[in-house]
Write an enzyme that holds these catalytic residues in place. Structure first.
Site, PDB file in Angstrom:
ATOM      1  N   TYR A 150       0.822  -1.211   0.000  1.00  0.00           N
ATOM      2  CA  TYR A 150       0.000   0.000   0.000  1.00  0.00           C
ATOM      3  C   TYR A 150       0.858   1.264   0.000  1.00  0.00           C
ATOM      4  O   TYR A 150       0.410   2.319  -0.433  1.00  0.00           O
ATOM      5  CB  TYR A 150      -0.894   0.038   1.245  1.00  0.00           C
ATOM      6  CG  TYR A 150      -2.210  -0.678   1.108  1.00  0.00           C
ATOM      7  CD1 TYR A 150      -2.258  -2.051   0.925  1.00  0.00           C
ATOM      8  CD2 TYR A 150      -3.406   0.025   1.184  1.00  0.00           C
ATOM      9  CE1 TYR A 150      -3.470  -2.706   0.820  1.00  0.00           C
ATOM     10  CE2 TYR A 150      -4.617  -0.620   1.088  1.00  0.00           C
ATOM     11  CZ  TYR A 150      -4.646  -1.987   0.903  1.00  0.00           C
ATOM     12  OH  TYR A 150      -5.847  -2.620   0.797  1.00  0.00           O
ATOM     13  N   LYS A 195       3.256 -15.543   3.087  1.00  0.00           N
ATOM     14  CA  LYS A 195       3.484 -16.292   1.852  1.00  0.00           C
ATOM     15  C   LYS A 195       4.988 -16.520   1.777  1.00  0.00           C
ATOM     16  O   LYS A 195       5.666 -16.128   0.817  1.00  0.00           O
ATOM     17  CB  LYS A 195       2.939 -15.477   0.658  1.00  0.00           C
ATOM     18  CG  LYS A 195       2.915 -16.211  -0.656  1.00  0.00           C
ATOM     19  CD  LYS A 195       1.848 -17.285  -0.766  1.00  0.00           C
ATOM     20  CE  LYS A 195       2.016 -18.072  -2.049  1.00  0.00           C
ATOM     21  NZ  LYS A 195       1.132 -19.260  -2.126  1.00  0.00           N
ATOM     22  N   ASP A 212      -2.866 -18.391   1.183  1.00  0.00           N
ATOM     23  CA  ASP A 212      -3.850 -19.082   0.340  1.00  0.00           C
ATOM     24  C   ASP A 212      -4.565 -20.176   1.125  1.00  0.00           C
ATOM     25  O   ASP A 212      -5.776 -20.379   0.991  1.00  0.00           O
ATOM     26  CB  ASP A 212      -3.203 -19.618  -0.955  1.00  0.00           C
ATOM     27  CG  ASP A 212      -1.887 -20.342  -0.729  1.00  0.00           C
ATOM     28  OD1 ASP A 212      -1.367 -20.319   0.410  1.00  0.00           O
ATOM     29  OD2 ASP A 212      -1.368 -20.947  -1.689  1.00  0.00           O
ATOM     30  N   ASP A 218      -6.325  -7.003   4.230  1.00  0.00           N
ATOM     31  CA  ASP A 218      -7.456  -6.349   3.559  1.00  0.00           C
ATOM     32  C   ASP A 218      -8.385  -7.413   2.978  1.00  0.00           C
ATOM     33  O   ASP A 218      -9.602  -7.384   3.172  1.00  0.00           O
ATOM     34  CB  ASP A 218      -6.927  -5.427   2.450  1.00  0.00           C
ATOM     35  CG  ASP A 218      -8.051  -4.761   1.682  1.00  0.00           C
ATOM     36  OD1 ASP A 218      -8.973  -4.242   2.336  1.00  0.00           O
ATOM     37  OD2 ASP A 218      -8.015  -4.763   0.438  1.00  0.00           O
ATOM     38  N   ASP A 228     -12.313  -9.041   4.639  1.00  0.00           N
ATOM     39  CA  ASP A 228     -13.591  -9.010   3.901  1.00  0.00           C
ATOM     40  C   ASP A 228     -14.161 -10.421   3.836  1.00  0.00           C
ATOM     41  O   ASP A 228     -15.363 -10.633   4.032  1.00  0.00           O
ATOM     42  CB  ASP A 228     -13.393  -8.499   2.457  1.00  0.00           C
ATOM     43  CG  ASP A 228     -13.616  -6.992   2.330  1.00  0.00           C
ATOM     44  OD1 ASP A 228     -13.455  -6.291   3.345  1.00  0.00           O
ATOM     45  OD2 ASP A 228     -13.951  -6.541   1.223  1.00  0.00           O
TER      46      ASP A 228
END
Ligand code: IPM
Ligand code: MG
Length: 351
Positions: A142, A189, A221, A245, A249
């Site tokens: 970001y 990751k 994942d 982020d 959600d």
């Protein structure tokens, strides 16, 4: 207690849901003898329209000199479909997070007994879910270097983390796990990304300082999959900005509606409280948006001042409204749907 709260309603449904949270907080203040001084300020597309900047200096000044910030939502469709826009509402949000030093975003996910059948996921999978994400909020892709090369035909965004940034976020995660069921999951990751390997190495080195916390390391994942399969296996999850982020959600689906989940952004000093949902422009001005995520964010605000009776009173009245069916259309399912403002009035009067 006397509290100065910066009030950043923002765009879309922001002002409507913020109004309900204000009603609820004012009712709590009356009941528990507090004094709240609301300090409204502009942000997002509303601020671009008014002064050409999504996070004006005046707004920053108001936030910095308040005890906390209550935030609605920002974003406007006129910018979403215009990739060439020079100023975007979201830039205001990112600048605010950075300038206020809000490096940790606390996003809980839990279920409501009366809504358990509203989740698209099977009841037996989600019953008893009570987890919390700590999303790193002021670093990673970001805030990394981004740009275009090759006459605009190549674009790049870079992800950078420092050991210090990981340590301060992980410290909050370990401390939160100690207060809960003492399980911490580091989501990364590390099989591919160097920043993830730094995360893992840093968290591993901190384990010895928190011998009572059981730490696991999982790839993002795999977490995306297991989160909706067996959410109750998780307690505290820490992760970098972009992974957080996306996963938060996803996690909100467990509770049944995105309109329900609150969040807190914390740093060294000031904290900001906001619903995890966006500005939902299609519903703006219609008095139909679910105000509960913002109302529950206000409960987290009281928690932030160690006013836990006040916070509990809000959570209790929210649960009552849900069991009584005083709900907005996203939760009404063919039953009577109440307006945003009616839900707020009901909550305030029942406090
Ligand atoms: C969030 C939002 C923001 C983010 C957007 C609006 C920039 O999705 O708070 O999760 O990506 O952080
Ligand atoms: Mg998001």
């Amino acid at each position: 207690m006397k509290l100065n709260i910066a009030l950043l309603a923002g765009d879309g449904i922001g002002p409507e849901v913020i109004d309900q949270a204000v009603k609820v907080c004012d009712a709590i203040a009356t009941k528990f003898n507090h004094e709240i001084n609301w300090r409204p300020a502009l942000t997002g597309a509303a601020a671009i329209d008014a002064v050409g900047d999504p996070y004006p200096d005046d707004t920053h000044e108001i936030c910095e000199t308040s005890d906390a910030v209550l935030f609605g939502a920002i974003g406007h469709p006129k910018y979403d479909n215009d990739p060439s826009a020079k100023v975007r509402p979201e830039q205001g949000l990112l600048r605010m997070r950075q300038k206020l030093g809000l490096f940790a975003n606390v996003r809980p996910t839990f279920t409501f007994p009366s809504l358990i059948d509203k989740s698209p996921l099977k009841k037996e999978r989600i019953e008893g879910t009570d987890l919390v994400f700590l999303r790193e909020l002021t670093g990673g892709i970001y805030f990394g270097k981004r740009g275009r090369e090759d006459n605009g035909d190549t674009a790049y965004d870079t992800c950078t983390y420092t050991r210090k940034e990981v340590q301060r976020l992980a410290k909050k995660g370990f401390e939160m796990a100690q207060k809960r069921s003492k399980r911490l999951c580091c989501v990364d990751k590390a099989n591919v990304l160097e920043t993830s390997r730094l995360w893992r190495e840093t968290v591993q080195a901190m384990e010895k300082d928190y011998p009572d916390v059981e730490v696991s390391y999982e790839f993002v994942d795999a977490v995306a999959m297991r989160l909706v399969q067996w959410p109750s296996e998780y307690d505290v999850l820490i992760t970098e900005n972009l992974f957080g982020d996306i996963l938060t959600d996803e996690a909100s689906v467990i509770s049944g509606s995105m309109g329900l989940m609150p969040s807190a952004s914390i740093g060294e000093s000031i904290a900001l409280y906001e619903p995890i949902h966006g500005s939902y422009p299609q519903a703006a001005g219609k008095d139909i948006a679910n105000p509960l995520a913002t109302v529950l964010s206000a409960a987290m605000l009281f928690d932030g001042f160690n006013l836990s009776d006040e916070a509990e009173a809000i959570r209790k009245v929210v649960n009552e409204s849900l069991s009584e069916g005083i709900v907005t259309e996203d939760l009404a399912e063919g039953e009577k749907a109440y307006k945003t403002s009616e839900v707020g009035d009901w909550l305030a009067s029942h406090i």
